[in-house]
Design a protein around this motif. Sequence first.
Motif, PDB file in Angstrom:
ATOM      1  N   ALA A   8      28.606 129.031 101.254  1.00 44.86           N
ATOM      2  CA  ALA A   8      28.771 127.750 101.955  1.00 44.86           C
ATOM      3  C   ALA A   8      27.760 127.629 103.088  1.00 44.86           C
ATOM      4  N   GLY A   9      27.531 128.724 103.801  1.00 43.94           N
ATOM      5  CA  GLY A   9      26.530 128.718 104.867  1.00 43.94           C
ATOM      6  C   GLY A   9      25.136 128.466 104.340  1.00 43.94           C
ATOM      7  N   LEU A  10      24.800 129.078 103.215  1.00 43.50           N
ATOM      8  CA  LEU A  10      23.482 128.836 102.609  1.00 43.50           C
ATOM      9  C   LEU A  10      23.317 127.380 102.186  1.00 43.50           C
ATOM     10  N   ALA A  11      24.364 126.813 101.618  1.00 42.34           N
ATOM     11  CA  ALA A  11      24.294 125.402 101.198  1.00 42.34           C
ATOM     12  C   ALA A  11      24.101 124.494 102.412  1.00 42.34           C
ATOM     13  N   CYS A  12      24.868 124.726 103.473  1.00 43.54           N
ATOM     14  CA  CYS A  12      24.726 123.913 104.688  1.00 43.54           C
ATOM     15  C   CYS A  12      23.357 124.112 105.329  1.00 43.54           C
ATOM     16  N   LEU A  13      22.864 125.336 105.309  1.00 39.49           N
ATOM     17  CA  LEU A  13      21.539 125.616 105.861  1.00 39.49           C
ATOM     18  C   LEU A  13      20.462 124.857 105.085  1.00 39.49           C
ATOM     19  N   ALA A  14      20.543 124.879 103.758  1.00 37.51           N
ATOM     20  CA  ALA A  14      19.549 124.181 102.946  1.00 37.51           C
ATOM     21  C   ALA A  14      19.581 122.675 103.195  1.00 37.51           C
ATOM     22  N   VAL A  15      20.771 122.093 103.222  1.00 40.80           N
ATOM     23  CA  VAL A  15      20.892 120.646 103.467  1.00 40.80           C
ATOM     24  C   VAL A  15      20.387 120.302 104.864  1.00 40.80           C
ATOM     25  N   SER A  16      20.744 121.112 105.851  1.00 46.53           N
ATOM     26  CA  SER A  16      20.304 120.862 107.221  1.00 46.53           C
ATOM     27  C   SER A  16      18.784 120.900 107.333  1.00 46.53           C
ATOM     28  N   LEU A  17      18.161 121.879 106.704  1.00 48.56           N
ATOM     29  CA  LEU A  17      16.704 121.992 106.785  1.00 48.56           C
ATOM     30  C   LEU A  17      16.001 120.847 106.065  1.00 48.56           C
ATOM     31  N   VAL A  18      16.525 120.436 104.912  1.00 51.19           N
ATOM     32  CA  VAL A  18      15.927 119.302 104.197  1.00 51.19           C
ATOM     33  C   VAL A  18      16.039 118.032 105.042  1.00 51.19           C
ATOM     34  N   LEU A  19      17.200 117.789 105.625  1.00 51.36           N
ATOM     35  CA  LEU A  19      17.377 116.595 106.454  1.00 51.36           C
ATOM     36  C   LEU A  19      16.570 116.679 107.745  1.00 51.36           C
TER      37      LEU A  19
END
Length: 156
Positions: A8-19
């Motif tokens: 879940a942390g990796l998914a949130c990290l990826a979305v945060s970085l893309v945004l």
Amino acid sequence: MLGRDGWAGLACLAVSLVLLVATRGLPQSALVPIGPGVYPRFVLGITAALSLLLVASDFAGRGRRARRAPAPGLNYALVGAAFAVFFLYILALPSLGFRIATVAFVLAFHALLEPPRGARRWALALGLAVVVALVSWFVFERGLSVLLPRGRWTDF
């Protein structure tokens, strides 16, 4: 291997970085020094940092998983009460205004989550509510020039 929290942390990290990268395309405001991209960058930066901490925590704690205490039971009544308090806050904003409604909301939410015992605890909870309301009002209204609701009943 990562657990559920790590993924879940990796998914949130990826979305945060893309945004976060996407906010680079926001135009700079000529009227105010703080443009429209400052707040999203701030929130997304904090989200990315917390996501990274979650991944690191899950990775570091994988050997301790067997010793974890059992999770507490689910408390749907508390979740429903929290939504009710927030809904009442939204309803109170137009009539009471941001500052008064926010003091009442923070005090009620604090009392809901951890009811104060004794006059001293109630005074601390009230002080916390006043500080939260005034600091958030100051940051948004004075610092970011965001107009917050004035109360119809109070004009405050």
